[in-house]
Design an enzyme around this catalytic site. Structure first.
Site, PDB file in Angstrom:
ATOM      1  N   ASN A 154       0.914  -1.590  -0.439  1.00 13.69           N
ATOM      2  CA  ASN A 154       0.289  -0.288  -0.132  1.00 13.69           C
ATOM      3  C   ASN A 154       0.549   1.664   0.363  1.00 13.69           C
ATOM      4  O   ASN A 154       1.514   1.522   1.095  1.00 13.69           O
ATOM      5  CB  ASN A 154      -1.550  -0.019   0.816  1.00 13.69           C
ATOM      6  N   GLY A 200       2.318   2.420  10.840  1.00 14.99           N
ATOM      7  CA  GLY A 200       3.832   3.648  10.694  1.00 14.99           C
ATOM      8  C   GLY A 200       4.587   4.023  11.675  1.00 14.99           C
ATOM      9  O   GLY A 200       4.786   5.361  11.628  1.00 14.99           O
ATOM     10  N   SER A 252       3.219  -2.580  10.261  1.00 15.30           N
ATOM     11  CA  SER A 252       4.682  -2.916  10.151  1.00 15.30           C
ATOM     12  C   SER A 252       5.662  -3.350   9.515  1.00 15.30           C
ATOM     13  O   SER A 252       6.810  -3.596  10.208  1.00 15.30           O
ATOM     14  CB  SER A 252       5.231  -1.533  11.910  1.00 15.30           C
TER      15      SER A 252
HETATM   16  P1  13P Z   1       3.357   0.235   7.465  1.00 12.55           P
HETATM   17  O1  13P Z   1       3.607  -0.395   7.042  1.00 12.55           O
HETATM   18  O2  13P Z   1       4.227   1.743   6.840  1.00 12.55           O
HETATM   19  O3  13P Z   1       3.108   0.144   8.952  1.00 12.55           O
HETATM   20  O4  13P Z   1       2.122   0.422   7.079  1.00 12.55           O
HETATM   21  C1  13P Z   1       0.488  -0.487   7.090  1.00 12.55           C
HETATM   22  C2  13P Z   1      -0.360  -0.523   6.125  1.00 12.55           C
HETATM   23  O5  13P Z   1      -1.551   0.991   6.564  1.00 12.55           O
HETATM   24  C3  13P Z   1      -1.131  -1.109   5.315  1.00 12.55           C
HETATM   25  O6  13P Z   1      -2.299  -0.221   4.327  1.00 12.55           O
END
Ligand code: 13P
Length: 252
Positions: free
Chosen positions: A10, A173, A213
């Site tokens: 994503n 994130g 993450s």
């Molecule tokens: P991260 O891998 O950056 O934590 O984001 C996960 C996410 O929201 C995927 O849709």
């Protein structure tokens, strides 16, 4: 149980069309041996470049949202039919960022799922609890409710075009990943919700991803869990070697 993993990036609001094409060119040779489904979820404006760059490869392309009406006076929106006609196969729906920043609710997610399935797309449906909800010990209730409402009106045949992504909001994130056990626990719970709605056979075949993450270092352990069938990857999907390492971990 014979489920094929799905690893989807994503990209969120990252990469211009030219940058998207370049990143896909970088990813392509690194994932050419993958035995899992590989998907890149790109901004609307990058879709033509992504479709062109992935042509002839096994990489699928996802949009990150769509509107539920087919056409009409909805300024700024993009319909599922429009995505389908251009060759997009997947759409990410109900992402927590859409719910938090852009007013998506369980009911609007349900309508989007309906529109996407009617158009022939495969849906990556995101569900997940906030930190407050986890601390209140209502993760199961929240995730079950989000799943049930989003799937309202979805038939058992259509369920084969729905992938569920369990994304705990506190892990997105933040660098704070759910433990493999936490991830598996909620993915298993989602599978039991699907079993209640559609029966054990359909639930056994359904694909349930973990997201939040996930990275090259922790993917193998998360993917080794019995109810985790793949990953929805944010930050790490923007780095070709990291994304490829996660795909490799899912291809064993
Ligand atoms: P991260 O891998 O950056 O934590 O984001 C996960 C996410 O929201 C995927 O849709």
């Amino acid at each position: 149980m014979n489920r094929r993993y799905i690893i989807a990036g994503n990209w969120k609001m990252n990469k211009t069309p030219a940058e998207a094409a370049a990143l896909i060119e970088e990813i392509k040779p690194l994932v050419s041996d993958a035995s899992c489904q590989v998907v890149v979820g790109v901004p609307f404006i990058d879709l033509p470049a992504a479709l062109e760059a992935t042509k002839g490869s096994q990489i699928g392309v996802a949009a990150q949202n769509c509107y539920w009406e087919k056409a009409g006076a909805f300024t700024g929106e993009v319909s599922a039919d429009m995505l389908r006609e251009m060759g997009v196969q997947y759409v990410i729906l109900g992402h927590s960022e859409r719910r938090t920043y852009f007013g998506d609710t369980d009911m609007t997610v349900q309508k989007r799922v309906r529109g996407a399935l009617d158009a022939g797309l495969t849906v990556i449906l995101c569900v997940g609890e906030t930190l407050e909800q986890r601390e209140q010990d209502i993760t199961g209730e929240i995730v079950a409710m989000q799943t049930k409402i989003a799937l309202g009106g979805v038939s058992v045949e259509e369920l084969s075009r729905v992938v569920i992504a369990y994304e705990p909001v506190w892990a997105i994130g933040t660098g704070r990943t759910a433990t493999a056990q936490q991830a598996n626990e909620v993915c298993a719970l989602i599978r039991s919700v699907l079993s209640g709605l559609y029966g054990p056979e359909a639930a056994d075949q359904a694909l349930i991803q973990y997201g939040g993450s996930m990275n090259a270092a922790n993917a193998a352990e998360l993917l080794a869990q019995p109810d985790v069938d793949g990953g929805l990857i944010g930050g790490a999907s923007l780095k070709a070697p990291d994304f490829a390492a996660i795909v490799a971990a899912a291809s064993r």
